[in-house]
Design a protein around this motif. Structure first.
Motif, short mmCIF file in Angstrom:
data_model
loop_
_atom_site.label_atom_id
_atom_site.label_comp_id
_atom_site.label_asym_id
_atom_site.label_seq_id
_atom_site.Cartn_x
_atom_site.Cartn_y
_atom_site.Cartn_z
N PRO A 105 0.82 -1.24 0.00
CA PRO A 105 0.00 0.00 0.00
C PRO A 105 0.84 1.27 0.00
O PRO A 105 0.41 2.31 -0.49
N LEU A 106 2.04 1.19 0.56
CA LEU A 106 2.91 2.36 0.66
C LEU A 106 3.78 2.54 -0.57
O LEU A 106 4.23 3.65 -0.85
N THR A 107 4.02 1.48 -1.34
CA THR A 107 5.08 1.49 -2.34
C THR A 107 6.36 2.01 -1.69
O THR A 107 6.97 2.99 -2.14
N GLY A 108 6.75 1.37 -0.62
CA GLY A 108 7.94 1.82 0.11
C GLY A 108 8.18 0.93 1.31
O GLY A 108 7.55 -0.12 1.46
N HIS A 109 9.08 1.38 2.15
CA HIS A 109 9.53 0.60 3.30
C HIS A 109 8.92 1.20 4.58
O HIS A 109 9.27 2.33 4.95
N GLY A 147 -0.53 5.77 1.80
CA GLY A 147 -0.06 5.21 0.53
C GLY A 147 -1.21 4.99 -0.44
O GLY A 147 -1.11 5.34 -1.63
N ARG A 148 -2.32 4.44 0.05
CA ARG A 148 -3.47 4.21 -0.82
C ARG A 148 -4.07 5.52 -1.29
O ARG A 148 -4.56 5.63 -2.42
N VAL A 164 5.92 9.74 3.46
CA VAL A 164 4.81 9.17 4.21
C VAL A 164 5.32 8.71 5.57
O VAL A 164 4.64 8.86 6.59
N GLY A 165 6.54 8.20 5.55
CA GLY A 165 7.11 7.62 6.77
C GLY A 165 7.14 8.58 7.94
O GLY A 165 6.88 8.18 9.08
N VAL A 166 7.46 9.84 7.68
CA VAL A 166 7.54 10.79 8.79
C VAL A 166 6.18 10.96 9.47
O VAL A 166 6.10 11.09 10.69
N VAL A 167 5.11 10.92 8.68
CA VAL A 167 3.77 11.08 9.26
C VAL A 167 3.36 9.80 10.00
O VAL A 167 2.88 9.85 11.14
N ALA A 168 3.57 8.66 9.35
CA ALA A 168 3.21 7.38 9.98
C ALA A 168 3.97 7.20 11.29
O ALA A 168 3.41 6.79 12.32
N ALA A 169 5.26 7.51 11.27
CA ALA A 169 6.08 7.34 12.47
C ALA A 169 5.70 8.37 13.54
O ALA A 169 5.73 8.06 14.74
N ALA A 170 5.32 9.56 13.12
CA ALA A 170 4.89 10.58 14.10
C ALA A 170 3.63 10.11 14.83
O ALA A 170 3.50 10.28 16.04
N ALA A 191 4.29 16.95 11.39
CA ALA A 191 5.01 15.99 10.56
C ALA A 191 4.83 16.29 9.07
O ALA A 191 5.78 16.18 8.29
N VAL A 192 3.61 16.66 8.67
CA VAL A 192 3.40 16.99 7.26
C VAL A 192 4.29 18.17 6.85
O VAL A 192 4.81 18.21 5.74
N SER A 193 4.50 19.09 7.77
CA SER A 193 5.40 20.22 7.48
C SER A 193 6.85 19.78 7.36
O SER A 193 7.70 20.58 6.98
N ALA A 194 7.16 18.54 7.68
CA ALA A 194 8.53 18.01 7.54
C ALA A 194 8.61 16.90 6.49
O ALA A 194 9.64 16.23 6.38
N SER A 195 7.54 16.71 5.72
CA SER A 195 7.51 15.62 4.74
C SER A 195 8.42 15.93 3.55
O SER A 195 8.20 16.88 2.81
#
Lengths: 462, 462
Positions: A105-109, A147-148, A164-170, A191-195
């Motif tokens: 769903p993320l196309t990523g790690h 991701g979706r 995406v990771g910064v938001v998910a991890a936040a 977090a979105v401001s740091a994406s």
């Protein structure tokens, strides 16, 4: 508030509310999946910590983020450092080998940002093993939802792993801190401001710096929210929202969807994909085929006339190095990884040390490996797993073996064997841990839910 | 390197080379301009450090970035902290009052990222005053070049202050570290991977967190480059490059232009704009007019029937709060700022303390102020300074005063008076510094070139 025409909180609030209120009973019911994900990531992180790039990142973090002596573990270093330094350097370690998990769903790690961020917060807070599992499951779910909601995000060049990771991890960190819905929403907004993060960095040191920075900024976002810093309550949708800026989607927020009661969590379905080889995922189906054919038919390098591979366009785009000159490029090379598979009958981390690239037998065999794009795959709505990989090995004897496959080993539908998991964890941690340390860590990870202070785990990772 | 079709280093290398090789003779020839910019920013930063939001940012930075006891000054706190904590919190302080300089080529605020980042590096390195001036001039030039190359960047919603700022400040930091062209290129590459920040945060705490994070990441980018971290050498142009992702420009790199020998540096032409009022720049031409009319005609609040203002569309977009409820919103309110101008005949920082907003006389006068969009200004290629602002004050006596103006006080063509500069610096620093400290700082700033270790300045800012 006149003049304020942005929609207020529709998507962001739904995300924050889900993350703040989903029951622990539900997240912890997926404990087996979560422990597998955390174990796989820790193996990659421990192994990665021995590499040059994360060591440099750690040095700079120590210089700029407060030196040694903080509350958090710098993995593989023997040192405790500040939370930001730990999340940053551990995040870089987690991704440097390109051996960490991926997630469709993320196309990523997903885990290389979530796990180092959670560990730093959990250690600072003396949180429990169940807190870590709970937060990890929530973070993975957020990465799936984002991701979706942003299907073209990866295609246009963003490194979703970090953006995406910064938001998910936040959100995961906010869960460890037990923030309420408003708190999680503010963590999302910060977090979105740091994406940030770009796929341009594939093959360069900065590729692993990006998820490290995302893990660090996630920790920061959660603590800033906890400290009362307030952001715009709707940052995902609207004319300047994340969906528009980062994925070109004129979103009304309806794409951000979270599982209701009775629906499976993303960690269960579709589940996380674990890599059997420390190479770009785009090589994996081909390597599955080559290794199987070599074992089954006892093919040796000297027997091989040529190897022809055909893979979808998306995959060829990642495999940018036909003639790699170092280990970082070799991971993104079809000729190199195929040659190693035939010659060694397995693929180990040591095959990606810079000195290994020049081995004459590998170089000679590489010349006989070709890669082509699957016709028609440039322009299609299909995902890469809906299109086949072809592999053809022609022997000098005239014999020809062919393979066509859609599936990828390590997907949740085709999991790695226990033996493969064991080999991977050992291969990753061999140069950093003693046999005894490794056994202690594995024992703790299998009973993570019974750990009352996560320091019991993290002190073993130092 | 087959398969690698991105152009290699055309724009990024040109930028790095210019920044690494422009002579100090040339940058230091603009010393008077640079000292003015640094002084104005330090005033804003010192004043901002007393605000709640930067104090919270500083607390979180101390918790996560290594506590007190580092090599760098946390402005207004009495403390020395890690370089990252200093750059982050000082950057937030610099921008929180929305009183810091702006710059037309950037459509944003250049100094609030560059100055805190340079100061942290200069302090860690024991660099000289001339090093700071030199790096500042280079950073301002980079922000001009990137701003010109990305004209739609701001319009689509990015906060160029942070997104461009992180790169400009990284180059400035690399200059303090005396990196060569390759080193600066790597610093640019790392910084582009950290480029983030959104205009959605106008009116929220996060607006000032964004340049703080940019200053911090700029410091980090320069030190990572120095430590040997390598990024993609061309990050500005190409299909996944900065121009494309952040400004929708299919760039061939030719937009990134730097002044050749004999051409003026950006700090001279067009020069930096300094704010006379701690309010959104979109109010400034109107406030210039209102204050002038009130002084000239001795207009008092009780005399005023109504104030009608007409300004370009771009400006109305920023002024989102007709009825502000706190100081942060009040800065982005035409009725509030006009009412203060009439009532107080000047505009001070104390007018933006939360408690000041509810003053009955201000509230009553606000009801008589209107704001309209200049017809036709929604769809035009003209910049806002090419379109007029109209201001009409109708008195109860029947008398009417009108003003039409294109120019903005504080632009380099219409600089603030020495008296206005003095008033601003005093108003900003009054609550934080003693009269004696203020005099010492001003004396040092006027002779910054003679400072051999910038610590002589920074210790006065603590």
């Amino acid at each position: 508030m006149s003049g304020d025409t942005l929609p207020h909180g529709a998507a962001t609030r739904r995300m924050a509310e889900w993350a703040a209120t989903v029951s622990r009973e539900r997240t912890l019911s997926t404990r087996t999946h979560a422990q597998k994900g955390i174990k796989d990531l820790l193996g990659c992180m421990i192994g990665g910590s021995a590499e040059t790039v994360p060591k440099r990142v750690a040095q700079v973090a120590l210089l700029l983020f407060g030196g040694s002596g903080g509350p958090c573990t710098l993995v593989g270093s023997g040192q405790r450092v500040s939370a930001a330094a730990a999340a940053f350097a551990n995040g870089a370690s987690a991704h440097i080998l390109d051996f960490d998990d991926s997630f469709r769903p993320l196309t990523g790690h997903p885990s290389c940002t979530i796990v180092p961020a959670i560990l730093a917060v959990a250690e600072e807070q003396h949180a429990s093993g169940d807190d870590v599992i709970d937060a990890y499951v929530v973070g993975v779910e957020i990465s799936a939802a984002m991701g979706r909601a942003a299907p073209k995000h990866h295609d246009v060049g963003w490194h979703g792993t970090a953006t995406v990771g910064v938001v998910a991890a936040a959100v995961a960190c906010a869960r460890v801190l037990r923030l309420d819905t408003d708190g999680v929403a503010n963590a999302i907004s910060v977090a979105v401001s740091a994406s940030s993060g770009s796929r341009m960095q594939i093959g360069y040191d900065v590729k692993c710096v990006q998820p490290g920075a995302a893990a660090r900024d996630a920790v920061l976002a959660a603590y800033l929210a906890k400290a009362g810093i307030r952001g715009n309550p709707e940052v995902l949708v609207g004319p300047w929202g994340w969906s528009k800026l980062y994925a070109g989607v004129d979103s009304d927020g309806s794409e951000y969807v979270f599982p209701g009661p009775g629906e499976p969590l993303a960690i269960v379905d579709p589940g996380i994909t674990y890599k059997p080889y420390p190479t770009c995922g785009s090589t994996h189906r081909t390597l599955n085929a080559v290794l199987e054919m070599c074992h089954r038919h006892n093919i040796r390098a000297d027997d091989v006339e040529r190897i022809e591979t055909v893979i979808p366009f998306l995959n060829t785009q990642n495999l940018r190095y036909d003639r790699p000159v170092n280990g970082m490029q070799a991971r993104f090379s079809m000729p190199y990884t195929c040659a190693v598979a035939v010659l060694c009958r397995q693929i180990r981390l040591s095959d990606f040390e810079d000195a290994a690239i020049a081995r004459p037998d590998v170089q000679a065999l590489m010349e006989r490996v070709s890669m082509r794009t699957l016709p028609g795959s440039e322009h299609t709505d299909k995902t890469y797993l809906e299109m086949p990989c072809y592999t053809k090995i022609s022997l000098r004897s005239g014999r020809v073996y062919e393979d066509e496959r859609y599936d990828r080993r390590g997907e949740s539908t085709q999991p790695l064997t226990t033996e493969e998991e064991r080999f991977k964890f050992e291969d990753c941690t061999r140069s950093v841990l003693t046999e005894s340390q490794r056994k202690q860590i594995l024992a703790l990870l299998e009973n993570l839910g019974s750990v009352t202070d996560v320091a019991a785990l993290t002190e073993l990772l130092r």
